[in-house]
Write a protein that holds these residues in place. Structure first.
Motif, PDB file in Angstrom:
ATOM      1  N   HIS A 184       0.812  -1.215   0.000  1.00 40.91           N
ATOM      2  CA  HIS A 184       0.000   0.000   0.000  1.00 40.91           C
ATOM      3  C   HIS A 184       0.847   1.267   0.000  1.00 40.91           C
ATOM      4  CE1 HIS A 184      -3.032  -2.893   1.460  1.00 40.91           C
ATOM      5  NE2 HIS A 184      -3.948  -2.024   1.073  1.00 40.91           N
ATOM      6  N   ILE A 185       2.107   1.148   0.444  1.00 39.87           N
ATOM      7  CA  ILE A 185       2.963   2.315   0.632  1.00 39.87           C
ATOM      8  C   ILE A 185       4.264   2.138  -0.142  1.00 39.87           C
ATOM      9  CG2 ILE A 185       4.221   3.698   2.335  1.00 39.87           C
ATOM     10  CD1 ILE A 185       2.117   2.853   4.393  1.00 39.87           C
ATOM     11  N   GLY A 186       4.671   3.179  -0.867  1.00 38.37           N
ATOM     12  CA  GLY A 186       5.845   3.085  -1.731  1.00 38.37           C
ATOM     13  C   GLY A 186       7.123   3.634  -1.138  1.00 38.37           C
ATOM     14  N   TRP A 187       7.134   3.875   0.161  1.00 41.38           N
ATOM     15  CA  TRP A 187       8.327   4.401   0.807  1.00 41.38           C
ATOM     16  C   TRP A 187       8.951   3.370   1.735  1.00 41.38           C
ATOM     17  CZ3 TRP A 187       8.918   8.219  -2.170  1.00 41.38           C
ATOM     18  CH2 TRP A 187       7.882   9.099  -2.499  1.00 41.38           C
ATOM     19  N   SER A 188      10.165   3.635   2.146  1.00 41.55           N
ATOM     20  CA  SER A 188      10.784   2.894   3.244  1.00 41.55           C
ATOM     21  C   SER A 188      10.959   3.886   4.399  1.00 41.55           C
ATOM     22  CB  SER A 188      12.126   2.303   2.814  1.00 41.55           C
ATOM     23  OG  SER A 188      12.991   3.317   2.318  1.00 41.55           O
ATOM     24  N   TYR A 189      11.011   3.376   5.624  1.00 40.74           N
ATOM     25  CA  TYR A 189      10.965   4.267   6.790  1.00 40.74           C
ATOM     26  C   TYR A 189      11.853   3.740   7.894  1.00 40.74           C
ATOM     27  CZ  TYR A 189       8.995   6.614  10.927  1.00 40.74           C
ATOM     28  OH  TYR A 189       8.830   7.322  12.092  1.00 40.74           O
ATOM     29  N   ASN A 190      12.541   4.667   8.550  1.00 39.35           N
ATOM     30  CA  ASN A 190      13.383   4.341   9.691  1.00 39.35           C
ATOM     31  C   ASN A 190      12.697   4.828  10.960  1.00 39.35           C
ATOM     32  OD1 ASN A 190      15.396   3.891  11.570  1.00 39.35           O
ATOM     33  ND2 ASN A 190      16.754   5.522  10.816  1.00 39.35           N
ATOM     34  N   ALA A 191      12.050   3.915  11.673  1.00 44.58           N
ATOM     35  CA  ALA A 191      11.293   4.287  12.869  1.00 44.58           C
ATOM     36  C   ALA A 191      12.195   4.715  14.019  1.00 44.58           C
ATOM     37  CB  ALA A 191      10.408   3.119  13.308  1.00 44.58           C
ATOM     38  N   ASN A 192      13.485   4.409  13.932  1.00 42.24           N
ATOM     39  CA  ASN A 192      14.418   4.722  15.016  1.00 42.24           C
ATOM     40  C   ASN A 192      15.280   5.952  14.719  1.00 42.24           C
ATOM     41  OD1 ASN A 192      13.648   2.397  16.581  1.00 42.24           O
ATOM     42  ND2 ASN A 192      14.841   1.147  15.145  1.00 42.24           N
ATOM     43  N   ALA A 193      14.932   6.703  13.684  1.00 36.15           N
ATOM     44  CA  ALA A 193      15.707   7.887  13.347  1.00 36.15           C
ATOM     45  C   ALA A 193      15.656   8.917  14.470  1.00 36.15           C
ATOM     46  CB  ALA A 193      15.196   8.496  12.049  1.00 36.15           C
ATOM     47  N   ARG A 194      16.770   9.563  14.717  1.00 40.35           N
ATOM     48  CA  ARG A 194      16.854  10.580  15.756  1.00 40.35           C
ATOM     49  C   ARG A 194      16.536  11.945  15.156  1.00 40.35           C
ATOM     50  NH1 ARG A 194      22.927   9.548  17.029  1.00 40.35           N
ATOM     51  NH2 ARG A 194      22.771   9.398  14.732  1.00 40.35           N
ATOM     52  N   PRO A 195      15.560  12.645  15.714  1.00 38.95           N
ATOM     53  CA  PRO A 195      15.194  13.961  15.159  1.00 38.95           C
ATOM     54  C   PRO A 195      16.393  14.898  15.059  1.00 38.95           C
ATOM     55  CG  PRO A 195      13.574  13.265  16.774  1.00 38.95           C
ATOM     56  CD  PRO A 195      14.706  12.279  16.852  1.00 38.95           C
ATOM     57  N   GLY A 196      16.533  15.563  13.906  1.00 35.68           N
ATOM     58  CA  GLY A 196      17.604  16.517  13.689  1.00 35.68           C
ATOM     59  C   GLY A 196      18.945  15.912  13.358  1.00 35.68           C
ATOM     60  N   SER A 197      19.024  14.589  13.235  1.00 38.93           N
ATOM     61  CA  SER A 197      20.296  13.923  12.985  1.00 38.93           C
ATOM     62  C   SER A 197      20.489  13.654  11.492  1.00 38.93           C
ATOM     63  CB  SER A 197      20.356  12.598  13.753  1.00 38.93           C
ATOM     64  OG  SER A 197      19.460  11.660  13.181  1.00 38.93           O
ATOM     65  N   GLU A 198      21.604  12.991  11.171  1.00 36.52           N
ATOM     66  CA  GLU A 198      21.893  12.590   9.799  1.00 36.52           C
ATOM     67  C   GLU A 198      21.352  11.196   9.498  1.00 36.52           C
ATOM     68  OE1 GLU A 198      24.238  14.189   7.158  1.00 36.52           O
ATOM     69  OE2 GLU A 198      23.136  15.772   8.171  1.00 36.52           O
ATOM     70  N   ASP A 199      20.508  10.682  10.382  1.00 38.08           N
ATOM     71  CA  ASP A 199      19.926   9.362  10.146  1.00 38.08           C
ATOM     72  C   ASP A 199      18.964   9.412   8.961  1.00 38.08           C
ATOM     73  OD1 ASP A 199      21.264   8.544  12.400  1.00 38.08           O
ATOM     74  OD2 ASP A 199      19.506   8.612  13.714  1.00 38.08           O
ATOM     75  N   PRO A 200      19.032   8.438   8.048  1.00 40.00           N
ATOM     76  CA  PRO A 200      18.003   8.361   7.001  1.00 40.00           C
ATOM     77  C   PRO A 200      16.633   8.178   7.639  1.00 40.00           C
ATOM     78  CG  PRO A 200      19.868   6.959   6.467  1.00 40.00           C
ATOM     79  CD  PRO A 200      20.061   7.401   7.892  1.00 40.00           C
ATOM     80  N   LEU A 201      15.671   8.941   7.193  1.00 42.31           N
ATOM     81  CA  LEU A 201      14.327   8.868   7.774  1.00 42.31           C
ATOM     82  C   LEU A 201      13.351   8.190   6.823  1.00 42.31           C
ATOM     83  CD1 LEU A 201      12.363   9.591  10.060  1.00 42.31           C
ATOM     84  CD2 LEU A 201      12.009  11.809   8.937  1.00 42.31           C
ATOM     85  N   ILE A 202      13.267   8.665   5.615  1.00 41.78           N
ATOM     86  CA  ILE A 202      12.380   8.066   4.606  1.00 41.78           C
ATOM     87  C   ILE A 202      13.122   7.998   3.271  1.00 41.78           C
ATOM     88  CG2 ILE A 202      10.113   8.617   5.583  1.00 41.78           C
ATOM     89  CD1 ILE A 202      10.098  11.179   3.992  1.00 41.78           C
ATOM     90  N   GLY A 203      12.715   7.061   2.437  1.00 39.62           N
ATOM     91  CA  GLY A 203      13.328   6.902   1.121  1.00 39.62           C
ATOM     92  C   GLY A 203      12.459   6.049   0.225  1.00 39.62           C
ATOM     93  N   TYR A 204      12.941   5.798  -0.966  1.00 35.35           N
ATOM     94  CA  TYR A 204      12.217   4.925  -1.886  1.00 35.35           C
ATOM     95  C   TYR A 204      12.162   3.512  -1.318  1.00 35.35           C
ATOM     96  CZ  TYR A 204      12.436   8.357  -5.714  1.00 35.35           C
ATOM     97  OH  TYR A 204      12.279   9.459  -6.507  1.00 35.35           O
ATOM     98  N   GLN A 205      11.132   2.782  -1.681  1.00 39.79           N
ATOM     99  CA  GLN A 205      11.017   1.406  -1.206  1.00 39.79           C
ATOM    100  C   GLN A 205      12.105   0.525  -1.826  1.00 39.79           C
ATOM    101  OE1 GLN A 205       7.192  -0.091  -2.530  1.00 39.79           O
ATOM    102  NE2 GLN A 205       7.969  -0.626  -4.540  1.00 39.79           N
TER     103      GLN A 205
END
Length: 264
Positions: A184-205
């Motif tokens: 249903h969703i075409g993205w990938s997601y990092n649920a453990n990303a730290r706000p304001g950091s260089e962690d990848p948060l969302i991207g292509y599936q």
């Protein structure tokens, strides 16, 4: 010979049409280099034939040759011009058709980036209120609180979560948590990303392996684009990841960034 006859002969020679020999040679050359050469060459040869016939009749310089030379010259000109016009039209069509792929890719890429930016804005609003990004689970299943808490309405689900490039299942009128999956969703997601950091948060599936699965038939990891992928870091920075054409391997510009945290 009288002066009047000499003048008449001069006028008649001026009236003898040009053989358009150079034009037919150009036409034959052009028809040999375009893709439809097998179709165009016979017409170019016909034009050349009439042009040569015209030249021979002019060289004979006989009164009876004038009308025939005029007829041949006209045929040569019309045939050659028709071939050239067809070549021009065919070339324009090829340019238009050839441009459709790149233009469509750029438009879809721009559309996807706008959708990602929109999703990032909802995630940022969520973490501003709750202090963290949605983290109940992993992957896109963890995005369900965005809908549950009203950060995304039902009408916006497809326009934010289903980017162009792959066909996705439509959400029901009252979506459940189970519908928040890679079908249903075409993205990938990092649920453990730290706000304001260089962690990848969302991207292509389908990019957590560091490459695009170019030959897959599985819609849950099918690449949205075969040329590149985009990710947005938790600090809002967007990165374009080009690919190697044959392998689909993503070229990550920053060695500190790991894509395996982006779950589908």
């Amino acid at each position: 010979m009288s002066e009047e006859n000499t003048t008449a002969d001069a006028v008649k020679k001026e009236k003898i049409p040009s053989p358009h020999f150079a034009l037919t040679i150009v036409t034959l050359f052009v028809s040999l280099i375009v893709p439809l050469r097998l179709f165009l060459v016979p017409f170019s040869i016909v034009a050349l034939y009439f042009s040569i016939k015209t030249r021979r009749l002019i060289k004979k310089d006989a009164e009876g040759n004038f009308e025939q030379a005029k007829k041949y010259s006209k045929r040569a000109l019309v045939t050659a011009l028709c071939v050239l016009i067809f070549v021009i039209l065919f070339t324009v069509v090829l340019i238009i058709l050839g441009a459709q792929g790149p233009v469509k890719h750029e438009l879809n890429s721009l559309y996807r980036r706008n959708m990602m930016t929109n999703l990032y804005a909802r995630l940022d609003a969520y973490q501003s209120k709750f202090g963290t990004y949605p983290n109940d689970g992993e992957g896109v299943r963890a995005l369900y609180p965005l809908y549950k808490e009203g950060f995304i309405s039902r009408k916006e689900l497809e326009s934010i979560l289903q980017p162009p490039g792959v066909e996705f299942d439509k959400f029901s009128e009252k979506p459940t948590e189970q519908e928040f999956d890679a079908f249903h969703i075409g993205w990938s997601y990092n649920a453990n990303a730290r706000p304001g950091s260089e962690d990848p948060l969302i991207g292509y599936q389908g990019i957590k392996d560091g490459k695009l699965h170019l030959l897959t038939t599985n819609r849950s990891i099918m690449p949205l684009s075969e040329r590149d992928a985009f990710i947005i870091l938790a600090n809002g920075r967007q990165l374009r990841l080009p690919t190697k054409v044959r392998t689909g391997e993503l070229l990550v510009p920053d060695y500190k960034i790991s894509l395996d945290c982006l779950k589908d």
